[in-house]
Scaffold this motif. Structure first.
Motif, mmCIF file in Angstrom:
data_model
loop_
_atom_site.group_PDB
_atom_site.id
_atom_site.type_symbol
_atom_site.label_atom_id
_atom_site.label_comp_id
_atom_site.label_asym_id
_atom_site.label_seq_id
_atom_site.Cartn_x
_atom_site.Cartn_y
_atom_site.Cartn_z
ATOM 1 N N GLY A 44 4.661 2.000 -7.614
ATOM 2 C CA GLY A 44 4.301 1.365 -6.348
ATOM 3 C C GLY A 44 4.367 2.339 -5.181
ATOM 4 O O GLY A 44 3.586 2.249 -4.233
ATOM 5 N N VAL A 45 5.295 3.292 -5.246
ATOM 6 C CA VAL A 45 5.395 4.316 -4.197
ATOM 7 C C VAL A 45 4.262 5.327 -4.374
ATOM 8 O O VAL A 45 3.603 5.724 -3.406
ATOM 9 N N LEU A 46 4.008 5.720 -5.610
ATOM 10 C CA LEU A 46 2.917 6.683 -5.863
ATOM 11 C C LEU A 46 1.588 6.131 -5.350
ATOM 12 O O LEU A 46 0.732 6.876 -4.866
ATOM 13 N N ALA A 47 1.441 4.811 -5.456
ATOM 14 C CA ALA A 47 0.181 4.193 -5.010
ATOM 15 C C ALA A 47 -0.012 4.336 -3.500
ATOM 16 O O ALA A 47 -1.113 4.123 -2.997
ATOM 17 N N MET A 48 1.063 4.713 -2.781
ATOM 18 C CA MET A 48 0.924 4.905 -1.326
ATOM 19 C C MET A 48 0.402 6.297 -0.967
ATOM 20 O O MET A 48 0.204 6.595 0.206
ATOM 21 N N MET A 49 0.235 7.151 -1.963
ATOM 22 C CA MET A 49 -0.244 8.505 -1.638
ATOM 23 C C MET A 49 -1.659 8.406 -1.085
ATOM 24 O O MET A 49 -2.479 7.661 -1.624
ATOM 25 N N PRO A 50 -1.957 9.144 -0.020
ATOM 26 C CA PRO A 50 -3.306 9.027 0.543
ATOM 27 C C PRO A 50 -4.354 9.524 -0.468
ATOM 28 O O PRO A 50 -4.123 10.535 -1.136
ATOM 29 N N PRO A 51 -5.470 8.818 -0.583
ATOM 30 C CA PRO A 51 -6.479 9.192 -1.581
ATOM 31 C C PRO A 51 -6.929 10.643 -1.449
ATOM 32 O O PRO A 51 -7.192 11.313 -2.440
ATOM 33 N N GLU A 52 -7.003 11.124 -0.213
ATOM 34 C CA GLU A 52 -7.559 12.476 -0.028
ATOM 35 C C GLU A 52 -6.528 13.585 -0.241
ATOM 36 O O GLU A 52 -6.883 14.767 -0.310
ATOM 37 N N ALA A 53 -5.239 13.218 -0.385
ATOM 38 C CA ALA A 53 -4.202 14.248 -0.540
ATOM 39 C C ALA A 53 -4.279 14.903 -1.920
ATOM 40 O O ALA A 53 -4.680 14.278 -2.896
ATOM 41 N N VAL A 54 -3.848 16.165 -1.973
ATOM 42 C CA VAL A 54 -3.713 16.859 -3.259
ATOM 43 C C VAL A 54 -2.416 16.357 -3.890
ATOM 44 O O VAL A 54 -1.393 16.311 -3.222
ATOM 45 N N LYS A 55 -2.489 15.950 -5.173
ATOM 46 C CA LYS A 55 -1.271 15.416 -5.816
ATOM 47 C C LYS A 55 -0.845 16.322 -6.952
ATOM 48 O O LYS A 55 -1.651 16.642 -7.819
ATOM 49 N N ILE A 56 0.405 16.716 -6.925
ATOM 50 C CA ILE A 56 0.910 17.586 -7.987
ATOM 51 C C ILE A 56 2.098 16.903 -8.653
ATOM 52 O O ILE A 56 3.125 16.665 -8.015
ATOM 53 N N ASN A 57 1.926 16.588 -9.941
ATOM 54 C CA ASN A 57 2.989 15.940 -10.707
ATOM 55 C C ASN A 57 3.836 17.026 -11.357
ATOM 56 O O ASN A 57 3.373 17.741 -12.229
ATOM 57 N N VAL A 58 5.081 17.142 -10.923
ATOM 58 C CA VAL A 58 5.936 18.183 -11.503
ATOM 59 C C VAL A 58 6.953 17.594 -12.480
ATOM 60 O O VAL A 58 7.896 18.242 -12.876
ATOM 61 N N GLY A 59 6.752 16.335 -12.821
ATOM 62 C CA GLY A 59 7.702 15.709 -13.742
ATOM 63 C C GLY A 59 7.001 15.049 -14.911
ATOM 64 O O GLY A 59 7.323 13.937 -15.275
ATOM 65 N N LYS A 60 6.038 15.743 -15.464
ATOM 66 C CA LYS A 60 5.233 15.140 -16.525
ATOM 67 C C LYS A 60 6.086 14.747 -17.731
ATOM 68 O O LYS A 60 7.024 15.422 -18.097
ATOM 69 N N THR A 61 5.696 13.615 -18.327
ATOM 70 C CA THR A 61 6.321 13.247 -19.602
ATOM 71 C C THR A 61 5.180 12.968 -20.582
ATOM 72 O O THR A 61 4.025 12.946 -20.193
#
Ligand code: SAH
Length: 496
Positions: A44-61
């Motif tokens: 639910g928090v991740l869904a608040m990321m702005p669509p145009e922002a670059v997203k980097i997941n550093v905790g992949k599982t």
């Protein structure tokens, strides 16, 4: 812009629930050019990321590996040096076993300005979600937060004698796989095996599970129930209060993860209604709308103006303004609205609705208007790809009408693909189509639909369990969800 460019905000995202990020954290996230996030940040928090922002997941599982800390530090420095406003989003509080210190040292070494936004730590907030007070008058005068694992990943060598002597509430983090060791070491160190103890898994989310027992029983309970990370292990008298303080049971949708598929700008009200009932909501907008800039015809020729959505109302008024006109150019035309939300949007703009059908859908709107539209024709102001039933019904009844598409709908790919959801909510047939396009393989057990046409689309899309709201309103949709989950709260509490 809240911050100048070339800046890093280390933001605590809270234990998982979208309502438990701070206001400051949410504002900074909304302004981010780049978001670097962890595994423990809630959907639910991740869904608040702005669509145009670059997203980097550093905790992949699941296949991917964690990004090593040095590399995370480098990413933060690199993105900030590009002039970006970087949000480093971390589960819970950034400073509590969050390695924020190491990141700050890297930023300081390069002279990059930063800010720390505290978060609700799972150690306190997660336990509160399970109804475990960390202190309680005479029962616990202190609390101690301990990591069960070391930086290298091994079990930490702890001074259990010292911990046993403290007499306060003990909270172990990163200890899901070490429950047996923690409990037996504490008993060995002199704590009575009857001391109340609990484990809380995925606290604050729909997947939250609570195990309550004693130092003597907790390990077996957790093994039997398959406790997994992230989990908090807590020991002390106050854990016993969970039996009467666990409050989630009072909320009808708690323990349910629900996907809201409406366009981003329309999702808020529905999400808030579901969250108020305890659901974990993930906004995954599958469609978006954009206005169509048309030349407005002479509106005074029309006897009725018909609206089928709030978006249609907004787009029409924007079009009027763009054409240098206002509503007076529609003369004495009467106003029809498909349902109460559309009527409310018209009222906000000073227009009362002359006709609204009993059943809020296109076919019923068309039937009602067939008797009302006389010499002067009807102008329908709607989506380009609006439901065909309305048009077909108007044509079949020889109603004089024109359709002016004022906006169009297109598919969008949501920021997060939510896993493990119980239901997806669809407020139009196009949200169902968008959902299938964006998340073709995602299995969601239940489709909750606003009306018959939407339900038919859900059936075509392969949903087996489909619930349809009695009336086409958000209130009725919410009630439909409450009804299916009523008396059917998942048993997520295990006791000795
Ligand atoms: N900074 C975080 C903690 C990071 S260490 C905070 O303040 O919460 C990771 C550990 O936090 C996990 O192993 C687990 O013990 C705990 N944790 C984080 N989120 C949790 C959650 N939703 N439910 C239970 N434990 C959680």
């Amino acid at each position: 812009m809240i911050r100048s460019k070339g800046f890093v905000a280390l933001v605590g995202a809270g234990p998982g629930d979208a309502g438990l990020i701070t206001l400051r954290g949410r504002d900074l996230l909304a302004a981010a050019d780049c978001v670097v996030y962890d595994r423990l940040v809630g959907d639910g928090v991740l869904a608040m990321m702005p669509p145009e922002a670059v997203k980097i997941n550093v905790g992949k599982t699941g296949g991917g590996n964690f990004v090593p800390q040095d590399e995370i530090n480098e990413i933060l420095v690199r993105e900030a040096e590009k002039g970006q406003m970087v949000v480093r989003l971390k589960g819970g509080d950034p400073f509590l076993f969050g390695r924020a210190g190491e990141e700050i040292e890297a930023l300081n070494a390069k002279g990059i300005p930063f800010e720390v936004v505290p978060g609700v730590t799972s150690a306190l907030g997660g336990l509160a979600c399970a109804g475990i007070p960390v202190t309680h008058r005479v029962d616990a005068r202190s609390l101690h937060i301990i990591t069960a694992h070391t930086k290298e990943g091994g079990l930490a060598r702890l001074d259990y004698e010292a911990l046993a002597r403290l007499g306060g509430t003990l909270i172990f983090m990163m200890g899901a796989s070490a429950v047996r060791e923690i409990c037996s070491e504490l008993i060995k160190a002199g704590m009575p095996s009857e001391t109340p103890a609990a484990a809380v898994e995925s606290a604050s989310t729909a997947a939250q599970r609570l195990f309550t027992g004693t130092l003597g029983t907790l390990a077996s309970l957790c093994e039997k129930g398959g406790l997994h990370s992230p989990a908090l292990i807590t020991v002390g008298k106050t854990t016993a209060f969970a039996a009467s303080f666990a409050w989630k049971k009072f909320l009808p949708l708690s323990g349910r993860k629900i996907i809201v598929t409406r366009p981003r700008e329309r999702a808020g009200k529905l999400s808030a209604m579901l969250r108020a009932r305890g659901a974990e909501v993930v906004e995954a907008p599958c469609i978006a709308t954009r206005r169509i800039k048309a030349d407005l015809p002479d509106l005074s020729k029309y006897g009725w103006l018909g609206f089928t959505s709030v978006t249609g109302v907004e787009a029409f008024f924007a079009l009027l303004a763009e054409n240098g006109r206002d509503i007076r150019s529609a003369g004495a035309a009467k106003i029809a609205a498909i349902g109460p939300a559309t009527a409310a949007a018209l009222k906000e703009r000073g227009l009362l609705t002359d006709y609204m059908p009993e059943v809020y859908d296109g076919a019923h709107l068309a039937c009602g208007l067939a008797d009302l539209v006389k010499e002067k024709p009807l102008m329908m102001l709607r989506a380009k790809e609006g439901s065909p039933e309305l048009t077909e019904e108007l044509a079949a009844r020889y109603v004089k009408f024109t359709e002016l598409p004022v906006y169009e709908t297109y598919f969008e790919r949501p920021e997060v693909i939510p896993q493990g959801a119980d239901a997806a909510v669809f407020t139009s047939a196009s949200t169902v189509r968008g959902f299938k396009a964006a998340m073709p393989g995602l299995e969601v057990p239940c489709a909750c639909c606003i009306g018959v046409q939407t339900a038919e689309e859900a059936k075509r899309a392969g949903f087996k369990n489909i619930v349809t709201a009695k009336k086409a309103t958000l209130e009725s949709l919410t009630e439909a969800l409450e009804e299916i989950y009523h008396d059917n709260t998942p048993e997520k509490t295990e006791k000795e």
